[in-house]
Write a protein that holds these residues in place. Structure first.
Motif, PDB file in Angstrom:
ATOM      1  N   GLU A 209       0.818  -1.218   0.000  1.00  0.00           N
ATOM      2  CA  GLU A 209       0.000   0.000   0.000  1.00  0.00           C
ATOM      3  C   GLU A 209       0.850   1.265   0.000  1.00  0.00           C
ATOM      4  O   GLU A 209       0.401   2.323  -0.437  1.00  0.00           O
ATOM      5  CB  GLU A 209      -0.911   0.011   1.233  1.00  0.00           C
ATOM      6  CG  GLU A 209      -1.984  -1.069   1.235  1.00  0.00           C
ATOM      7  CD  GLU A 209      -3.002  -0.870   0.122  1.00  0.00           C
ATOM      8  OE1 GLU A 209      -3.320   0.301  -0.200  1.00  0.00           O
ATOM      9  OE2 GLU A 209      -3.464  -1.887  -0.420  1.00  0.00           O
ATOM     10  N   TYR A 210       2.084   1.140   0.468  1.00  0.00           N
ATOM     11  CA  TYR A 210       2.969   2.308   0.600  1.00  0.00           C
ATOM     12  C   TYR A 210       4.331   1.997  -0.041  1.00  0.00           C
ATOM     13  O   TYR A 210       5.338   1.817   0.650  1.00  0.00           O
ATOM     14  CB  TYR A 210       3.134   2.687   2.076  1.00  0.00           C
ATOM     15  CG  TYR A 210       1.831   3.063   2.735  1.00  0.00           C
ATOM     16  CD1 TYR A 210       1.353   4.377   2.684  1.00  0.00           C
ATOM     17  CD2 TYR A 210       1.055   2.100   3.371  1.00  0.00           C
ATOM     18  CE1 TYR A 210       0.146   4.716   3.256  1.00  0.00           C
ATOM     19  CE2 TYR A 210      -0.151   2.443   3.957  1.00  0.00           C
ATOM     20  CZ  TYR A 210      -0.611   3.749   3.893  1.00  0.00           C
ATOM     21  OH  TYR A 210      -1.818   4.091   4.464  1.00  0.00           O
ATOM     22  N   PRO A 211       4.375   1.926  -1.365  1.00  0.00           N
ATOM     23  CA  PRO A 211       5.597   1.500  -2.066  1.00  0.00           C
ATOM     24  C   PRO A 211       6.725   2.527  -2.060  1.00  0.00           C
ATOM     25  O   PRO A 211       7.847   2.204  -2.459  1.00  0.00           O
ATOM     26  CB  PRO A 211       5.100   1.254  -3.497  1.00  0.00           C
ATOM     27  CG  PRO A 211       3.898   2.140  -3.644  1.00  0.00           C
ATOM     28  CD  PRO A 211       3.254   2.166  -2.299  1.00  0.00           C
ATOM     29  N   ASP A 212       6.464   3.750  -1.607  1.00  0.00           N
ATOM     30  CA  ASP A 212       7.502   4.790  -1.631  1.00  0.00           C
ATOM     31  C   ASP A 212       8.336   4.835  -0.353  1.00  0.00           C
ATOM     32  O   ASP A 212       9.247   5.653  -0.237  1.00  0.00           O
ATOM     33  CB  ASP A 212       6.892   6.169  -1.904  1.00  0.00           C
ATOM     34  CG  ASP A 212       5.760   6.508  -0.953  1.00  0.00           C
ATOM     35  OD1 ASP A 212       5.199   5.582  -0.327  1.00  0.00           O
ATOM     36  OD2 ASP A 212       5.420   7.692  -0.832  1.00  0.00           O
ATOM     37  N   TYR A 213       8.065   3.945   0.600  1.00  0.00           N
ATOM     38  CA  TYR A 213       8.832   3.905   1.849  1.00  0.00           C
ATOM     39  C   TYR A 213      10.031   2.969   1.724  1.00  0.00           C
ATOM     40  O   TYR A 213       9.996   1.995   0.958  1.00  0.00           O
ATOM     41  CB  TYR A 213       7.959   3.431   3.017  1.00  0.00           C
ATOM     42  CG  TYR A 213       7.105   4.523   3.616  1.00  0.00           C
ATOM     43  CD1 TYR A 213       7.459   5.132   4.820  1.00  0.00           C
ATOM     44  CD2 TYR A 213       5.939   4.947   2.979  1.00  0.00           C
ATOM     45  CE1 TYR A 213       6.668   6.135   5.381  1.00  0.00           C
ATOM     46  CE2 TYR A 213       5.148   5.942   3.527  1.00  0.00           C
ATOM     47  CZ  TYR A 213       5.528   6.530   4.730  1.00  0.00           C
ATOM     48  OH  TYR A 213       4.755   7.529   5.266  1.00  0.00           O
ATOM     49  N   ASP A 235      11.695  -9.640  -2.779  1.00  0.00           N
ATOM     50  CA  ASP A 235      11.808  -8.637  -3.844  1.00  0.00           C
ATOM     51  C   ASP A 235      11.834  -7.218  -3.272  1.00  0.00           C
ATOM     52  O   ASP A 235      11.141  -6.319  -3.736  1.00  0.00           O
ATOM     53  CB  ASP A 235      10.643  -8.788  -4.844  1.00  0.00           C
ATOM     54  CG  ASP A 235      10.896  -8.020  -6.141  1.00  0.00           C
ATOM     55  OD1 ASP A 235      12.076  -7.787  -6.470  1.00  0.00           O
ATOM     56  OD2 ASP A 235       9.912  -7.651  -6.802  1.00  0.00           O
ATOM     57  N   LEU A 236      12.692  -7.049  -2.247  1.00  0.00           N
ATOM     58  CA  LEU A 236      12.774  -5.752  -1.574  1.00  0.00           C
ATOM     59  C   LEU A 236      14.181  -5.163  -1.629  1.00  0.00           C
ATOM     60  O   LEU A 236      14.523  -4.289  -0.815  1.00  0.00           O
ATOM     61  CB  LEU A 236      12.345  -5.908  -0.108  1.00  0.00           C
ATOM     62  CG  LEU A 236      10.885  -6.272   0.160  1.00  0.00           C
ATOM     63  CD1 LEU A 236      10.676  -6.599   1.638  1.00  0.00           C
ATOM     64  CD2 LEU A 236       9.946  -5.145  -0.276  1.00  0.00           C
ATOM     65  N   THR A 237      15.000  -5.596  -2.565  1.00  0.00           N
ATOM     66  CA  THR A 237      16.404  -5.164  -2.594  1.00  0.00           C
ATOM     67  C   THR A 237      16.554  -3.659  -2.792  1.00  0.00           C
ATOM     68  O   THR A 237      17.580  -3.086  -2.411  1.00  0.00           O
ATOM     69  CB  THR A 237      17.183  -5.898  -3.700  1.00  0.00           C
ATOM     70  OG1 THR A 237      16.465  -5.772  -4.938  1.00  0.00           O
ATOM     71  CG2 THR A 237      17.354  -7.367  -3.366  1.00  0.00           C
ATOM     72  N   ASN A 238      15.562  -3.008  -3.362  1.00  0.00           N
ATOM     73  CA  ASN A 238      15.638  -1.555  -3.564  1.00  0.00           C
ATOM     74  C   ASN A 238      14.919  -0.764  -2.479  1.00  0.00           C
ATOM     75  O   ASN A 238      14.838   0.469  -2.548  1.00  0.00           O
ATOM     76  CB  ASN A 238      15.042  -1.178  -4.934  1.00  0.00           C
ATOM     77  CG  ASN A 238      15.871  -1.711  -6.076  1.00  0.00           C
ATOM     78  OD1 ASN A 238      17.104  -1.715  -6.009  1.00  0.00           O
ATOM     79  ND2 ASN A 238      15.209  -2.185  -7.126  1.00  0.00           N
ATOM     80  N   ARG A 239      14.387  -1.502  -1.471  1.00  0.00           N
ATOM     81  CA  ARG A 239      13.623  -0.801  -0.434  1.00  0.00           C
ATOM     82  C   ARG A 239      14.040  -1.156   0.995  1.00  0.00           C
ATOM     83  O   ARG A 239      13.709  -0.426   1.926  1.00  0.00           O
ATOM     84  CB  ARG A 239      12.126  -1.060  -0.630  1.00  0.00           C
ATOM     85  CG  ARG A 239      11.524  -0.203  -1.737  1.00  0.00           C
ATOM     86  CD  ARG A 239      10.053  -0.468  -1.907  1.00  0.00           C
ATOM     87  NE  ARG A 239       9.819  -1.718  -2.624  1.00  0.00           N
ATOM     88  CZ  ARG A 239       8.614  -2.248  -2.834  1.00  0.00           C
ATOM     89  NH1 ARG A 239       7.547  -1.645  -2.347  1.00  0.00           N
ATOM     90  NH2 ARG A 239       8.485  -3.364  -3.502  1.00  0.00           N
TER      91      ARG A 239
END
Length: 380
Positions: A209-213, A235-239
Protein backbone atom coordinates in the motif's frame (compact mmCIF):
# COMPACT_ATOMS: atom_id res chain seq x y z
CA UNK A 1 33.83 5.61 47.48
CA UNK A 2 35.90 3.16 45.40
CA UNK A 3 33.51 1.39 43.00
CA UNK A 4 34.27 -1.38 40.49
CA UNK A 5 31.88 -2.10 37.62
CA UNK A 6 32.55 -5.58 36.24
CA UNK A 7 31.22 -6.95 32.94
CA UNK A 8 32.32 -9.05 29.97
CA UNK A 9 33.66 -6.26 27.77
CA UNK A 10 33.04 -2.65 26.76
CA UNK A 11 32.22 -3.60 23.19
CA UNK A 12 28.82 -2.83 21.58
CA UNK A 13 25.85 -3.63 23.80
CA UNK A 14 23.15 -2.23 26.05
CA UNK A 15 24.86 -3.12 29.34
CA UNK A 16 28.11 -1.59 28.10
CA UNK A 17 26.38 1.64 27.16
CA UNK A 18 24.68 1.89 30.55
CA UNK A 19 27.99 1.30 32.37
CA UNK A 20 29.71 4.00 30.28
CA UNK A 21 26.93 6.54 30.92
CA UNK A 22 26.86 5.83 34.65
CA UNK A 23 30.62 5.84 35.18
CA UNK A 24 31.08 9.11 33.32
CA UNK A 25 28.73 10.72 35.83
CA UNK A 26 29.79 8.90 38.98
CA UNK A 27 33.50 9.66 38.56
CA UNK A 28 33.07 13.28 39.75
CA UNK A 29 32.69 12.17 43.36
CA UNK A 30 33.96 8.58 43.35
CA UNK A 31 37.00 6.58 42.30
CA UNK A 32 35.87 4.30 39.47
CA UNK A 33 37.20 1.19 37.77
CA UNK A 34 35.65 -0.66 34.83
CA UNK A 35 36.86 -4.25 34.93
CA UNK A 36 36.19 -6.56 31.98
CA UNK A 37 36.65 -10.28 31.42
CA UNK A 38 37.79 -9.89 27.82
CA UNK A 39 40.47 -7.50 26.59
CA UNK A 40 38.70 -5.40 23.95
CA UNK A 41 38.77 -1.61 23.47
CA UNK A 42 35.73 0.35 24.58
CA UNK A 43 33.51 1.63 21.79
CA UNK A 44 32.03 4.21 24.18
CA UNK A 45 33.54 7.44 25.44
CA UNK A 46 34.94 7.08 28.97
CA UNK A 47 36.22 9.87 31.22
CA UNK A 48 40.01 9.73 31.56
CA UNK A 49 39.66 9.51 35.37
CA UNK A 50 38.07 6.05 35.07
CA UNK A 51 40.52 3.15 35.52
CA UNK A 52 40.00 0.47 32.84
CA UNK A 53 41.40 -3.03 33.28
CA UNK A 54 40.82 -6.55 31.99
CA UNK A 55 41.10 -9.93 33.71
CA UNK A 56 42.63 -11.22 30.47
CA UNK A 57 46.24 -10.03 30.60
CA UNK A 58 48.47 -9.68 27.56
CA UNK A 59 49.70 -13.24 27.98
CA UNK A 60 47.53 -15.94 26.43
CA UNK A 61 44.99 -17.52 28.74
CA UNK A 62 44.53 -21.27 28.76
CA UNK A 63 42.08 -22.58 26.15
CA UNK A 64 40.63 -24.94 28.77
CA UNK A 65 37.44 -23.41 30.13
CA UNK A 66 37.91 -24.55 33.75
CA UNK A 67 41.52 -23.33 33.90
CA UNK A 68 40.53 -20.04 32.25
CA UNK A 69 37.74 -19.39 34.75
CA UNK A 70 39.92 -20.23 37.75
CA UNK A 71 42.50 -17.76 36.47
CA UNK A 72 39.85 -15.07 36.03
CA UNK A 73 38.57 -15.66 39.57
CA UNK A 74 42.08 -15.23 40.96
CA UNK A 75 42.62 -12.03 39.00
CA UNK A 76 39.22 -10.68 40.03
CA UNK A 77 40.18 -11.08 43.70
CA UNK A 78 43.55 -9.42 43.04
CA UNK A 79 42.07 -6.41 41.19
CA UNK A 80 39.42 -5.81 43.86
CA UNK A 81 42.04 -5.85 46.60
CA UNK A 82 44.57 -3.68 44.75
CA UNK A 83 41.90 -1.09 43.96
CA UNK A 84 40.80 -1.15 47.61
CA UNK A 85 37.22 -1.37 46.37
CA UNK A 86 34.26 -0.59 48.63
CA UNK A 87 31.65 -2.23 46.41
CA UNK A 88 31.54 -4.45 43.30
CA UNK A 89 28.74 -4.02 40.72
CA UNK A 90 28.47 -6.80 38.15
CA UNK A 91 26.52 -6.85 34.90
CA UNK A 92 25.29 -9.97 33.04
CA UNK A 93 25.32 -13.59 34.15
CA UNK A 94 28.96 -14.75 33.98
CA UNK A 95 30.48 -11.67 35.70
CA UNK A 96 27.73 -11.96 38.35
CA UNK A 97 28.54 -15.65 38.92
CA UNK A 98 32.26 -14.91 39.31
CA UNK A 99 31.68 -11.97 41.65
CA UNK A 100 29.54 -14.05 43.97
CA UNK A 101 31.93 -17.03 43.88
CA UNK A 102 34.72 -14.81 45.28
CA UNK A 103 32.50 -12.75 47.60
CA UNK A 104 33.90 -14.23 50.81
CA UNK A 105 37.45 -13.63 49.58
CA UNK A 106 36.96 -9.98 48.63
CA UNK A 107 34.90 -9.08 51.71
CA UNK A 108 32.85 -6.28 50.11
CA UNK A 109 29.18 -5.95 49.04
CA UNK A 110 28.23 -7.23 45.59
CA UNK A 111 25.37 -5.78 43.52
CA UNK A 112 24.25 -7.81 40.50
CA UNK A 113 22.52 -6.26 37.47
CA UNK A 114 20.15 -8.00 35.07
CA UNK A 115 19.99 -6.63 31.51
CA UNK A 116 17.93 -9.06 29.43
CA UNK A 117 14.97 -11.42 29.61
CA UNK A 118 16.00 -13.83 32.40
CA UNK A 119 13.89 -16.64 30.95
CA UNK A 120 16.26 -16.62 27.98
CA UNK A 121 19.49 -15.85 29.84
CA UNK A 122 18.97 -18.62 32.41
CA UNK A 123 17.18 -21.23 30.32
CA UNK A 124 20.03 -23.75 30.55
CA UNK A 125 20.04 -26.07 33.58
CA UNK A 126 23.57 -25.00 34.57
CA UNK A 127 22.90 -21.24 34.42
CA UNK A 128 19.58 -21.52 36.22
CA UNK A 129 21.12 -23.68 38.96
CA UNK A 130 24.01 -21.26 39.45
CA UNK A 131 21.58 -18.34 39.56
CA UNK A 132 19.41 -19.97 42.24
CA UNK A 133 22.45 -20.89 44.33
CA UNK A 134 24.53 -17.73 44.01
CA UNK A 135 22.22 -14.76 43.46
CA UNK A 136 20.57 -14.74 46.92
CA UNK A 137 24.11 -14.21 48.32
CA UNK A 138 24.31 -10.77 46.68
CA UNK A 139 23.80 -7.71 48.89
CA UNK A 140 21.71 -6.05 46.20
CA UNK A 141 20.35 -6.29 42.66
CA UNK A 142 19.31 -3.78 40.01
CA UNK A 143 16.59 -4.77 37.54
CA UNK A 144 15.20 -2.87 34.57
CA UNK A 145 11.56 -3.92 34.92
CA UNK A 146 9.19 -5.36 37.52
CA UNK A 147 8.54 -8.37 35.27
CA UNK A 148 12.26 -9.08 35.17
CA UNK A 149 12.53 -8.81 38.94
CA UNK A 150 9.74 -11.35 39.56
CA UNK A 151 11.74 -14.12 37.86
CA UNK A 152 14.36 -14.25 40.64
CA UNK A 153 14.33 -15.76 44.16
CA UNK A 154 12.19 -13.86 46.68
CA UNK A 155 15.22 -13.38 48.92
CA UNK A 156 16.94 -11.41 46.15
CA UNK A 157 13.80 -9.47 45.19
CA UNK A 158 13.46 -8.12 48.73
CA UNK A 159 16.83 -6.36 48.58
CA UNK A 160 16.59 -5.21 44.95
CA UNK A 161 15.53 -2.08 43.08
CA UNK A 162 14.13 -1.35 39.60
CA UNK A 163 15.97 1.42 37.73
CA UNK A 164 15.47 2.31 34.07
CA UNK A 165 18.42 2.74 31.72
CA UNK A 166 19.68 6.33 31.45
CA UNK A 167 19.58 8.02 28.07
CA UNK A 168 22.82 9.60 26.83
CA UNK A 169 22.99 13.41 27.12
CA UNK A 170 23.18 13.90 23.35
CA UNK A 171 19.60 12.64 22.95
CA UNK A 172 18.18 15.30 25.27
CA UNK A 173 17.59 17.94 22.62
CA UNK A 174 15.03 19.39 20.23
CA UNK A 175 16.90 18.43 17.04
CA UNK A 176 14.14 16.23 15.60
CA UNK A 177 11.70 17.74 13.14
CA UNK A 178 9.12 15.25 11.86
CA UNK A 179 10.21 14.59 8.27
CA UNK A 180 8.10 13.11 5.50
CA UNK A 181 11.24 11.20 4.60
CA UNK A 182 9.50 7.89 3.87
CA UNK A 183 12.29 6.28 5.92
CA UNK A 184 11.54 3.64 8.54
CA UNK A 185 14.55 3.10 10.82
CA UNK A 186 15.46 0.11 13.00
CA UNK A 187 18.60 -0.35 15.10
CA UNK A 188 20.02 -3.50 16.67
CA UNK A 189 22.32 -6.48 16.41
CA UNK A 190 21.46 -8.75 13.49
CA UNK A 191 20.59 -11.82 15.52
CA UNK A 192 17.56 -13.99 16.27
CA UNK A 193 16.55 -12.01 19.37
CA UNK A 194 15.90 -8.84 17.35
CA UNK A 195 13.75 -10.78 14.83
CA UNK A 196 14.41 -8.54 11.86
CA UNK A 197 12.87 -11.30 9.72
CA UNK A 198 9.53 -10.33 11.25
CA UNK A 199 10.15 -6.66 10.45
CA UNK A 200 11.10 -7.40 6.83
CA UNK A 201 8.00 -9.54 6.30
CA UNK A 202 5.78 -6.89 7.91
CA UNK A 203 7.38 -4.22 5.73
CA UNK A 204 6.67 -6.38 2.66
CA UNK A 205 2.95 -6.33 3.55
CA UNK A 206 3.08 -2.62 4.39
CA UNK A 207 4.84 -1.69 1.14
CA UNK A 208 2.01 -3.10 -1.00
CA UNK A 209 0.00 0.00 0.00
CA UNK A 210 2.97 2.31 0.60
CA UNK A 211 5.60 1.50 -2.07
CA UNK A 212 7.50 4.79 -1.63
CA UNK A 213 8.83 3.90 1.85
CA UNK A 214 12.23 2.36 2.61
CA UNK A 215 13.38 0.35 5.62
CA UNK A 216 16.90 0.99 6.93
CA UNK A 217 18.31 -1.41 9.53
CA UNK A 218 21.46 -0.29 11.37
CA UNK A 219 23.58 -2.91 13.09
CA UNK A 220 25.72 -5.95 12.40
CA UNK A 221 25.58 -9.59 13.44
CA UNK A 222 25.44 -13.28 12.53
CA UNK A 223 22.10 -13.15 10.68
CA UNK A 224 23.24 -10.73 7.96
CA UNK A 225 23.38 -13.40 5.25
CA UNK A 226 20.00 -14.86 6.25
CA UNK A 227 18.40 -11.42 6.16
CA UNK A 228 19.99 -10.58 2.79
CA UNK A 229 18.47 -13.74 1.33
CA UNK A 230 15.07 -12.90 2.79
CA UNK A 231 15.22 -9.37 1.35
CA UNK A 232 15.96 -10.83 -2.08
CA UNK A 233 13.22 -13.46 -1.76
CA UNK A 234 10.72 -10.74 -0.82
CA UNK A 235 11.81 -8.64 -3.84
CA UNK A 236 12.77 -5.75 -1.57
CA UNK A 237 16.40 -5.16 -2.59
CA UNK A 238 15.64 -1.56 -3.56
CA UNK A 239 13.62 -0.80 -0.43
CA UNK A 240 15.20 -2.66 2.52
CA UNK A 241 18.82 -1.87 3.40
CA UNK A 242 21.15 -3.47 5.94
CA UNK A 243 23.27 -0.42 6.70
CA UNK A 244 25.76 -1.94 9.17
CA UNK A 245 27.17 -0.01 12.12
CA UNK A 246 27.58 3.75 11.94
CA UNK A 247 29.40 6.10 14.34
CA UNK A 248 26.68 8.74 14.49
CA UNK A 249 23.44 6.79 14.83
CA UNK A 250 21.68 9.89 16.17
CA UNK A 251 22.11 11.59 12.78
CA UNK A 252 20.42 8.62 11.11
CA UNK A 253 17.60 8.54 13.66
CA UNK A 254 16.82 12.19 12.95
CA UNK A 255 15.98 11.18 9.35
CA UNK A 256 13.34 8.65 10.49
CA UNK A 257 9.67 9.20 9.79
CA UNK A 258 9.20 6.53 12.44
CA UNK A 259 11.20 3.93 14.34
CA UNK A 260 10.51 0.20 14.83
CA UNK A 261 11.67 -2.55 17.22
CA UNK A 262 10.63 -6.10 16.32
CA UNK A 263 12.39 -8.11 19.06
CA UNK A 264 11.18 -11.41 20.53
CA UNK A 265 12.55 -10.35 23.93
CA UNK A 266 14.44 -7.40 25.41
CA UNK A 267 15.51 -5.96 28.73
CA UNK A 268 15.00 -2.22 28.34
CA UNK A 269 16.12 -1.38 24.79
CA UNK A 270 18.40 1.66 24.65
CA UNK A 271 17.61 2.23 20.99
CA UNK A 272 13.91 2.64 21.84
CA UNK A 273 14.77 5.01 24.71
CA UNK A 274 16.90 7.16 22.39
CA UNK A 275 14.26 7.32 19.65
CA UNK A 276 11.56 8.30 22.16
CA UNK A 277 13.79 10.90 23.82
CA UNK A 278 14.30 12.55 20.42
CA UNK A 279 10.53 12.64 19.84
CA UNK A 280 10.40 10.11 17.00
CA UNK A 281 7.13 8.16 16.55
CA UNK A 282 7.87 4.59 17.70
CA UNK A 283 6.52 1.07 17.28
CA UNK A 284 7.69 -1.89 19.35
CA UNK A 285 6.73 -5.47 19.94
CA UNK A 286 5.32 -5.92 23.44
CA UNK A 287 8.07 -8.38 24.27
CA UNK A 288 9.19 -9.89 27.56
CA UNK A 289 10.50 -8.92 30.02
CA UNK A 290 8.34 -5.81 29.79
CA UNK A 291 10.86 -3.11 28.86
CA UNK A 292 9.02 -1.68 25.84
CA UNK A 293 5.71 -1.71 27.74
CA UNK A 294 7.26 0.20 30.66
CA UNK A 295 8.68 2.77 28.23
CA UNK A 296 5.53 3.08 26.10
CA UNK A 297 3.46 3.24 29.28
CA UNK A 298 0.73 5.36 27.72
CA UNK A 299 -1.06 4.36 24.52
CA UNK A 300 -0.45 7.85 23.12
CA UNK A 301 3.36 7.54 23.44
CA UNK A 302 3.78 4.87 20.76
CA UNK A 303 2.35 1.63 19.41
CA UNK A 304 2.89 -1.82 20.96
CA UNK A 305 2.23 -4.94 18.89
CA UNK A 306 2.17 -8.64 19.82
CA UNK A 307 5.45 -10.56 19.47
CA UNK A 308 5.94 -12.45 16.17
CA UNK A 309 2.76 -11.03 14.62
CA UNK A 310 3.45 -9.88 11.03
CA UNK A 311 -0.01 -8.44 10.38
CA UNK A 312 -0.13 -6.43 13.62
CA UNK A 313 3.30 -4.90 12.94
CA UNK A 314 2.33 -4.07 9.36
CA UNK A 315 -0.90 -2.41 10.53
CA UNK A 316 1.01 -0.35 13.09
CA UNK A 317 3.26 1.01 10.33
CA UNK A 318 0.16 1.81 8.28
CA UNK A 319 -1.24 3.81 11.22
CA UNK A 320 1.66 6.25 11.07
CA UNK A 321 1.96 6.32 7.28
CA UNK A 322 -1.76 7.06 6.83
CA UNK A 323 -2.07 9.63 9.64
CA UNK A 324 0.84 12.02 9.96
CA UNK A 325 -0.99 14.05 12.62
CA UNK A 326 -1.18 10.93 14.79
CA UNK A 327 2.53 10.26 14.21
CA UNK A 328 3.50 13.80 15.22
CA UNK A 329 1.35 13.62 18.36
CA UNK A 330 2.73 10.24 19.42
CA UNK A 331 6.30 11.43 18.78
CA UNK A 332 5.76 14.52 20.91
CA UNK A 333 4.27 12.43 23.72
CA UNK A 334 7.18 9.97 23.49
CA UNK A 335 9.55 12.67 24.77
CA UNK A 336 7.82 12.40 28.14
CA UNK A 337 9.99 9.33 28.70
CA UNK A 338 12.73 11.75 29.78
CA UNK A 339 11.09 12.03 33.20
CA UNK A 340 11.99 8.35 33.72
CA UNK A 341 15.32 8.03 31.89
CA UNK A 342 17.09 11.40 32.29
CA UNK A 343 20.75 10.82 33.25
CA UNK A 344 20.47 13.04 36.33
CA UNK A 345 17.47 11.22 37.82
CA UNK A 346 18.79 7.73 36.97
CA UNK A 347 22.27 8.50 38.33
CA UNK A 348 20.74 9.87 41.54
CA UNK A 349 18.79 6.65 42.05
CA UNK A 350 21.96 4.59 41.50
CA UNK A 351 23.95 6.70 43.97
CA UNK A 352 21.27 6.39 46.66
CA UNK A 353 20.98 2.63 46.15
CA UNK A 354 24.74 2.01 46.16
CA UNK A 355 25.04 4.02 49.38
CA UNK A 356 22.10 2.15 50.94
CA UNK A 357 23.64 -1.26 50.15
CA UNK A 358 27.10 -0.20 51.33
CA UNK A 359 25.86 1.43 54.56
CA UNK A 360 23.68 -1.56 55.39
CA UNK A 361 26.53 -4.03 54.90
CA UNK A 362 28.97 -1.81 56.79
CA UNK A 363 26.47 -1.60 59.65
CA UNK A 364 26.11 -5.38 59.74
CA UNK A 365 29.90 -5.83 59.76
CA UNK A 366 30.31 -3.29 62.56
CA UNK A 367 27.55 -4.95 64.59
CA UNK A 368 29.32 -8.31 64.28
CA UNK A 369 32.63 -6.76 65.33
CA UNK A 370 31.00 -4.98 68.26
CA UNK A 371 29.48 -8.23 69.50
CA UNK A 372 32.97 -9.76 69.49
CA UNK A 373 34.29 -6.82 71.54
CA UNK A 374 36.15 -5.20 68.61
CA UNK A 375 36.16 -1.43 68.27
CA UNK A 376 33.79 -0.15 65.60
CA UNK A 377 35.60 1.72 62.87
CA UNK A 378 36.29 1.87 59.18
CA UNK A 379 36.54 -1.47 57.38
CA UNK A 380 40.03 -0.75 56.10
Amino acid sequence: MNIIFYLGSMNNGGAERVVANLCNRLCDNNRLMILTSVRKPSVYYLDERIVIKSLDRLEELSSKIITKNIERLKRLILEVREFNADILISFLSEPCFRSLLVKRKIGIPVIICQRNDPKEEYKSFVYRSLMKWLYPKAEGAVFQTEEQKKFFPIKLQKKSIVIANPVADEYICDDYRYPLSRKIIAVGRLDAQKNFKLLIKAFQEFSKEYPDYTLQIYGEGPEREVLEKLITACDLTNRVFLCGRVKDIKKKLLEAEFFVISSDYEGMPNALIEAMALGIPVISTDCPCGGPAELISNENMGILTPVKNVKALSRAMECYASNHGLAVRYGSNAKKILTKVSPDSVTKRWILYIKEVYDKEKGIDNLKKNKRGIAIGKKR
